[in-house]
Enzyme design. Structure first.
Site, PDB file in Angstrom:
ATOM      1  N   LYS A  52       1.815  -5.675  -1.251  1.00 38.06           N
ATOM      2  CA  LYS A  52       2.951  -4.891  -1.766  1.00 38.06           C
ATOM      3  C   LYS A  52       4.039  -5.820  -2.303  1.00 38.06           C
ATOM      4  CE  LYS A  52       1.912  -1.061   1.315  1.00 38.06           C
ATOM      5  NZ  LYS A  52       2.068  -0.450   2.639  1.00 38.06           N
ATOM      6  N   GLN A  96       6.129  -0.222   7.794  1.00 37.83           N
ATOM      7  CA  GLN A  96       4.670  -0.351   7.860  1.00 37.83           C
ATOM      8  C   GLN A  96       4.158   0.123   9.221  1.00 37.83           C
ATOM      9  OE1 GLN A  96       2.669  -1.496   5.201  1.00 37.83           O
ATOM     10  NE2 GLN A  96       1.018  -0.739   6.497  1.00 37.83           N
ATOM     11  N   ASP A 119       7.547   6.211   0.795  1.00 40.91           N
ATOM     12  CA  ASP A 119       6.226   6.604   1.285  1.00 40.91           C
ATOM     13  C   ASP A 119       6.024   8.117   1.215  1.00 40.91           C
ATOM     14  OD1 ASP A 119       4.472   4.603   1.965  1.00 40.91           O
ATOM     15  OD2 ASP A 119       5.415   4.216   3.908  1.00 40.91           O
TER      16      ASP A 119
END
Ligand code: NDP
Length: 306
Positions: A52, A96, A119
């Protein structure tokens, strides 16, 4: 031969389209900013986060990774998230998962400002998705719709079957397909006659996490198959079984000790589908591309230019 739905190609197209939007934001004052919180030492998470960050850097998105220790508390992580919520230069916050076991992950995800939730996991954004209101969509499901659109595969009026009902893939992709006017069935581990239900699908999405579980008997000829599964197979006999003794796959296994397999049988799908996503190289590359797209869209909204 079926059409291969190439996720790398679509990812590159998305990145190319994002570049001028990032340049425009940068010219206005600053590049989009993405903060990734990576707590503890999970090797898979570390690889995801590295990818990422690398993609952000390639695109000129400012990115920073915060790495609290594995002993971090819920209160400490809440403080980290609150600081990121308050920062003007951060448009997207990604926590995460999984978090260390002592941390209340639900509280942390709830603490992320919905306007910075790239997200699309915050309940406000899940609500926006269900209501069909604007807002960030979960990255993997959004990538699947993008892939179908860009390959010109019609969704409206089609029978879609989604196997898997997780919050991050199954449920949101089913909702997105519904918004695109598919007739959607969601299946899970308690669905009876799963193969028969799957055979009704014109679009079949497998998001299960079981290597090659969807075999030929689940597939009707001409189906479009989206294989979300990313399963590491670390048993040589299993590799030989799934890939029918493929010398390339066995050599890859001998070199690395494991190979990736999707949820769909890789040979049966070639025999029966009209189009399918390979593993790797199908859905996987789109997840990060859509994260970048969500970050840019968040920066644009916050800059008041869309
Ligand atoms: P989860 O484990 O959260 O969900 C799996 C789902 O599959 C559950 O709903 C479960 O049903 C269902 N399931 C499990 N076994 C069966 C079975 N025998 N028959 C029918 N349904 C079954 O997984 P995720 O949704 O997070 O991920 C699914 C897969 O996608 C994984 O391989 C993951 O690695 C991959 N993935 C890939 C991404 C990418 O970028 N390519 C991104 C995210 C995930 P139940 O609810 O009843 O338990």
């Amino acid at each position: 031969m079926p059409q291969i739905l190439d996720g790398n190609r679509v990812r590159d197209a998305i990145k190319t389209e994002l570049a001028p939007r990032i340049a425009a934001l940068t010219a206005l004052g600053r590049p989009p900013g993405l903060a990734v919180v990576l707590a503890g030492h999970n090797p898979a998470s570390e690889i995801y986060v590295r990818n990422k960050v690398k993609t952000s850097q390639e695109l000129g998105i400012h990115s920073e990774t915060l790495t609290p220790p594995v002993s971090v508390t819920t209160a400490e992580l809440l403080h980290t998230v609150e600081c990121l919520n308050a920062r003007d230069d951060i448009d997207g916050i990604l926590v995460q998962l999984p978090l260390p076991p002592q941390v209340d992950a639900k509280r942390i995800l709830l603490a992320v400002s919905p306007t910075k939730d790239v997200d699309g996991f915050h309940p406000c954004n899940v609500g926006n998705l269900v209501a069909g209101l604007p807002g960030p969509r979960a990255c993997t499901p959004a990538g699947i719709i993008e892939l179908l659109h860009r390959y010109g595969i019609p969704i409206a009026g089609k029978r879609a079957v989604v196997v898997g009902r997780s919050d991050i893939v199954g449920k949101p992709v089913a909702m997105l397909l519904l918004h695109q006017h598919a007739t959607v069935t969601i299946c899970h581990s308690r669905t009876p006659s799963l193969a028969a239900v799957c055979r009704e699908a014109e679009i079949l999405v497998a998001a299960i996490g079981r290597a090659a579980m969807i075999t030929g008997e689940f597939l009707t000829p001409g189906v479009t198959v989206i294989d979300v599964g990313t399963n590491r197979v670390d048993n040589r006999a299993e590799v030989a079984r799934i890939f029918r003794g493929s010398p390339e796959k066995l050599a890859a296994f001998d070199k690395r000790g494991s190979v990736l397999a999707g949820d769909v049988d890789p040979l049966d799908v070639v025999e029966k589908a009209a189009a399918y996503t390979p593993v790797p190289g199908g859905v996987g590359p789109l997840t990060i591309a859509m994260l970048m797209a969500n970050t840019v869209a968040s920066a644009e909204r916050r800059a008041g230019i869309c």
